[in-house]
Design a protein around this motif. Structure first.
Motif, mmCIF file in Angstrom:
data_model
loop_
_atom_site.group_PDB
_atom_site.id
_atom_site.type_symbol
_atom_site.label_atom_id
_atom_site.label_comp_id
_atom_site.label_asym_id
_atom_site.label_seq_id
_atom_site.Cartn_x
_atom_site.Cartn_y
_atom_site.Cartn_z
ATOM 1 N N SER A 145 47.763 102.041 31.293
ATOM 2 C CA SER A 145 46.476 101.770 30.652
ATOM 3 C C SER A 145 45.318 102.082 31.591
ATOM 4 O O SER A 145 44.275 102.577 31.158
ATOM 5 C CB SER A 145 46.412 100.311 30.202
ATOM 6 O OG SER A 145 46.530 99.431 31.308
ATOM 7 N N LEU A 146 45.497 101.808 32.873
ATOM 8 C CA LEU A 146 44.452 102.121 33.848
ATOM 9 C C LEU A 146 44.237 103.628 33.943
ATOM 10 O O LEU A 146 43.093 104.116 33.940
ATOM 11 C CB LEU A 146 44.841 101.550 35.211
ATOM 12 C CG LEU A 146 43.924 101.880 36.396
ATOM 13 C CD1 LEU A 146 42.510 101.406 36.121
ATOM 14 C CD2 LEU A 146 44.460 101.239 37.662
ATOM 15 N N ARG A 150 36.227 99.603 31.933
ATOM 16 C CA ARG A 150 37.545 99.000 31.723
ATOM 17 C C ARG A 150 38.506 99.363 32.842
ATOM 18 O O ARG A 150 39.274 98.511 33.320
ATOM 19 C CB ARG A 150 38.110 99.460 30.365
ATOM 20 C CG ARG A 150 37.456 98.795 29.175
ATOM 21 C CD ARG A 150 37.959 99.345 27.851
ATOM 22 N NE ARG A 150 39.397 99.291 27.732
ATOM 23 C CZ ARG A 150 40.069 99.627 26.626
ATOM 24 N NH1 ARG A 150 39.400 100.058 25.559
ATOM 25 N NH2 ARG A 150 41.366 99.547 26.586
ATOM 26 N N GLN A 185 40.234 96.684 35.501
ATOM 27 C CA GLN A 185 41.678 96.611 35.730
ATOM 28 C C GLN A 185 42.016 96.816 37.203
ATOM 29 O O GLN A 185 42.870 96.115 37.760
ATOM 30 C CB GLN A 185 42.382 97.669 34.882
ATOM 31 C CG GLN A 185 42.321 97.420 33.395
ATOM 32 C CD GLN A 185 43.016 98.519 32.609
ATOM 33 O OE1 GLN A 185 44.235 98.673 32.655
ATOM 34 N NE2 GLN A 185 42.236 99.309 31.883
ATOM 35 N N TRP A 228 41.132 93.663 39.058
ATOM 36 C CA TRP A 228 42.123 92.609 38.798
ATOM 37 C C TRP A 228 43.390 92.848 39.605
ATOM 38 O O TRP A 228 43.963 91.913 40.175
ATOM 39 C CB TRP A 228 42.450 92.569 37.306
ATOM 40 C CG TRP A 228 43.437 91.499 36.947
ATOM 41 C CD1 TRP A 228 43.167 90.195 36.641
ATOM 42 C CD2 TRP A 228 44.860 91.642 36.858
ATOM 43 N NE1 TRP A 228 44.326 89.515 36.378
ATOM 44 C CE2 TRP A 228 45.377 90.373 36.506
ATOM 45 C CE3 TRP A 228 45.734 92.711 37.048
ATOM 46 C CZ2 TRP A 228 46.747 90.152 36.320
ATOM 47 C CZ3 TRP A 228 47.089 92.491 36.880
ATOM 48 C CH2 TRP A 228 47.582 91.235 36.523
#
Length: 265
Positions: free
Chosen positions: A134-135, A228, A232, A235
């Protein structure tokens, strides 16, 4: 090819300076994004490497003394001590062989990615790291949307701009879906289900709008996917090292405690 087309379009429209400014902005945004991703993974990778080296040296230098201790006592070691002995016996395999195998697989994956797409790099490399799809996807979508906005802003037809942007992606699925979307847009046909294109980007592509509004929508999409990806990465940089440190510390302390308790029996 995309940059040559943009420069030619700028020269035809007497907007070369504006085109070069937008390209410079695009380059700086992409460099900042890649640097942020690299910085986010330096700490987790460092923790893993240091933990592996500590375990390797501990087993290498500590196991002979432990084996000598049990040999002098003439006792049979139990489960935890047997695990330590097993790690010592198989040390060349897990201590040296597994890292080399991982690096070879990573190198072969990057080489295959380069053969398929013609280029690779920080974004393409993320495809081969578990849990980071997703990253990588958000990073590539940001890059593609930003480049699309520059081309549309300078009067390049949208289907052609979509095809040119697809050529710069490192994901074969995203490239195929972008090319399919370009063909359907050229013929004025509604878009079929395209798994690699998120709903927001599909809506931007499929809804008729003015050139100015389309450029603004694409810029908004580029900023959205970039933010986004950065969230990520942040995080990961904060969570993964803490989880690894706690997990490895618990494993080492627990193993040490069980070995000591076994020795004292």
């Amino acid at each position: 090819v995309v940059y040559k087309i943009l420069v030619a379009a700028g020269m035809r429209g007497n907007q070369l300076e504006a085109v070069l400014t937008r390209l410079d902005e695009f380059g700086r945004v992409m460099v900042d994004l890649r640097e942020s991703l690299r910085r986010a993974f330096i700490y987790p990778v460092s923790v893993i490497v240091v933990a592996h080296l500590v375990l390797l040296l501990t087993v290498q230098w500590g196991t002979p003394a432990l084996q000598s201790f049990f040999s002098d006592l003439r006792t049979t070691p139990t489960g935890p001590v047997r695990i330590v002995f097993w790690l010592s016996d198989w040390l060349p395999v897990w201590g040296i062989g597994l890292p080399i195998m991982f690096l070879l697989l990573l190198a072969s994956g990057v080489t295959l990615d380069w053969v398929r797409s013609g280029h690779s790099g920080a974004l393409g490399l993320l495809r081969f790291v578990p849990g980071l799809r997703s990253l990588r996807r958000d990073s590539e979508l940001s890059q593609m949307a930003h480049l699309l906005s520059i081309q549309v802003e300078h009067d390049i037809p949208f289907p052609e701009a979509l095809k040119r942007s697809a050529e710069l992606t490192t994901s074969p699925r995203l490239r195929c879906d972008c090319l399919a979307a370009a063909d359907h847009t050229t013929h004025g046909v509604s878009l079929p289900p395209l798994p690699s294109l998120p709903s927001f980007l599909r809506w931007i592509i499929s809804v008729p709008t003015s050139q100015r509004q389309l450029t603004a929508n694409l810029k908004q999409a580029a900023d959205l996917y970039r933010d986004r990806a950065l969230l990520q990465a942040e995080w990961i940089s904060r969570t993964v090292p803490a989880v690894l440190t706690i997990g490895l510390g618990t494993l080492i302390v627990g193993t040490y405690s069980l070995v000591v308790m076994d020795c004292l029996k």
